[in-house]
Each structure stands twice: as C-alpha cells, then as structure tokens.
Enzyme design. Structure first.
Site, PDB file in Angstrom:
ATOM      1  N   ASP A 168       0.561  -1.245   0.095  1.00 25.40           N
ATOM      2  CA  ASP A 168      -0.052  -0.034   0.052  1.00 25.40           C
ATOM      3  C   ASP A 168       0.714   1.310   0.055  1.00 25.40           C
ATOM      4  O   ASP A 168       0.394   2.111   0.795  1.00 25.40           O
ATOM      5  CB  ASP A 168      -0.959  -0.025   1.183  1.00 25.40           C
ATOM      6  CG  ASP A 168      -1.926  -1.051   1.080  1.00 25.40           C
ATOM      7  OD1 ASP A 168      -1.875  -2.068   0.222  1.00 25.40           O
ATOM      8  OD2 ASP A 168      -2.783  -1.299   2.199  1.00 25.40           O
TER       9      ASP A 168
ATOM     10  N   LYS B  43      -7.063  -4.941  -3.123  1.00 23.27           N
ATOM     11  CA  LYS B  43      -7.765  -5.407  -2.170  1.00 23.27           C
ATOM     12  C   LYS B  43      -8.632  -4.684  -1.361  1.00 23.27           C
ATOM     13  O   LYS B  43      -8.304  -3.326  -1.672  1.00 23.27           O
ATOM     14  CB  LYS B  43      -6.618  -6.077  -0.749  1.00 23.27           C
ATOM     15  CG  LYS B  43      -5.801  -4.935  -0.211  1.00 23.27           C
ATOM     16  CD  LYS B  43      -4.838  -5.605   0.585  1.00 23.27           C
ATOM     17  CE  LYS B  43      -3.695  -4.381   1.218  1.00 23.27           C
ATOM     18  NZ  LYS B  43      -4.576  -3.337   2.136  1.00 23.27           N
TER      19      LYS B  43
ATOM     20  N   CYS C  39      -1.941  -2.963   7.745  1.00 23.32           N
ATOM     21  CA  CYS C  39      -1.690  -3.723   6.551  1.00 23.32           C
ATOM     22  C   CYS C  39      -0.641  -4.460   6.582  1.00 23.32           C
ATOM     23  O   CYS C  39      -0.434  -5.880   6.023  1.00 23.32           O
ATOM     24  CB  CYS C  39      -2.246  -2.950   5.328  1.00 23.32           C
ATOM     25  SG  CYS C  39      -3.744  -2.350   5.088  1.00 23.32           S
TER      26      CYS C  39
END
Ligand SMILES: [Zn+2]
Length: 240
Positions: free
Chosen positions: A42, A140, A185
C-alpha cells in the site's frame, strides 16, 4: 541465600547463551534467493503526506523500498482499492468519526477517513516508487462490505485474495514485507503469511505505523508471537 545466588548465576549464563546465536544471526546479511519475494504494501498517495489517511513519515519508506527491491527477483505490490462508500469509511456510519470502531458481522472494524477509492489519484501507487521489475499487483478491499488489511485474506478471515496460491505456484517460500502501515496492512499481511506457511520477515525501517490506541506495540507483539522475524533494511544484502 547460596541457592538463590546459584540460581541467579545460572540465569545469567542462560541469558548469555541465548543472546549469542541471535547476535551472530543478525550480523550475517540476508541474501534473498529465487524462493524469496518482497511484498510492498500500500505505498499509495492516500497514505503519503497530503493524502486523506497520511501515515506519519510514510514518504520515508519509498527510497528504502526502492533500494532493497533490487535484491529481489520477485516483487509483489499491493493496492488498497475500495468502492465509494466502503464499509471501512467513517463517513458511512452515522455519528461515527475516523479512528472510532464499529462491530461488523466479521468483527471489530476501525473506521477510517475515506481513502483509496478505486480509480482515484489517491489510490494510485506513489510515483516515486521505482520497481519496474515488480511482477504482480494485488488489489484488496474491493468488496464494499468487507475490509482487507491483509494481502492474503480479507477481514472476514476466509475470503482469499489469491496471493498465497500465486506465491506457492511460483515456489516462493519466504516473504519480506515492507510498506504502510506497520500496525495494520503490514502486520495483518505478515500474520496471515505465517498462517499460510511462509517464512516471514518484516523490514522495520521500510515501514511506518499509524499507532492508534496502542496498535503499533500490539502489532509487533503479535508478530513476534507468530514467529515473524523483525529485521532492518541493512540486514539485506543489496549489491550496488
Ligand atoms: Zn483501506
């Protein structure tokens, strides 16, 4: 008294004996092989300075990740990729503010400012990321009613992103995790990586955390318990 002193002396010896091998291990550089993959989590505009969910010092991970990526034949990137009005957004829960929690069918969900909406500039990967040889981008969090911190499993704990199957299909045995944010994450990816049977390393200085309500310390404790190895970028051998 004598007994107590003997016990203390024994404890001292044991502590030394357990310390030495780990100190030696840390000194040896790690050379990622064909069975190793770097997972870059990310590194997207929303999580960087100026973004709607900016992680403090988030931009500092970019040069570190660019550097260590050169040591890896296999690099996988992830992208948080939400629908508009995603269930993880505080804005869709009346009376709730970001960083508060709600109970959802799959468990407790931290609520966030709107971020990483599909196709927006905020959801784009950082333009400063320079890993042309990255082979796969896993998106995701694209199911409107389920969040997905982990690159392996959605937050319901059972819907797969397909990453474990991909890695097994490529005969990858160990993954190195870097990116944003350490306590969400990155940590969830590392923990699910262990559950899926991979050897997992988290590269601490290639990550930054959000740290809300003690989440960063808890994440490191959970990862240590699960056998995730905590390393620094300098532990990885990168040829010039
Ligand atoms: Zn998200």
């Amino acid at each position: 008294m004598l007994v107590r002193r003997q016990v203390l002396a024994m404890l001292g010896t044991t502590a030394l004996a357990t310390l030495a091998p780990s100190a030696l291990f840390a000194a040896a550089p790690i050379k990622p092989d064909e069975a190793s993959a770097l997972l870059v989590i990310d590194v997207q505009n929303c999580f960087l300075p100026g973004g709607s969910l900016a992680v403090k010092e988030g931009e500092q991970v970019v040069p570190v990740i660019n550097k260590i990526s050169k040591a890896f034949a296999n690099v996988v990137l992830t992208q948080d990729w939400h629908t508009p009005g995603h269930v993880s957004f505080a804005s869709v829960h009346s009376g709730k503010k970001p960083f508060e929690t709600v109970d959802l069918p799959y468990g407790k969900q931290v609520l966030w400012p709107d971020h990483c909406v599909q196709g927006t500039e905020g959801a784009a990967l950082s333009k400063d990321l320079s890993i042309p040889h990255a082979e796969l981008i896993i998106r995701k969090g694209f199911h409107k009613n389920v969040d997905s911190y982990s690159a392996f499993l959605e937050a319901d704990g059972k819907t797969s992103t397909g990453l474990a199957g991909y890695l097994r299909g490529r005969k990858i045995k160990r993954v190195f995790v870097a990116g944003l944010a350490t306590d969400f994450c990155v940590a969830w990816t590392a923990l699910d990586g262990r559950k899926a049977g991979f050897e997992v390393y988290v590269v601490e200085d290639a990550c930054r955390g959000i740290d809300t309500q003690g989440s960063l310390a808890k994440a490191w404790a959970d990862m240590a318990k699960a056998g995730v190895k905590r390393i620094q970028s300098a532990d990885i051998a990168v040829s010039a």
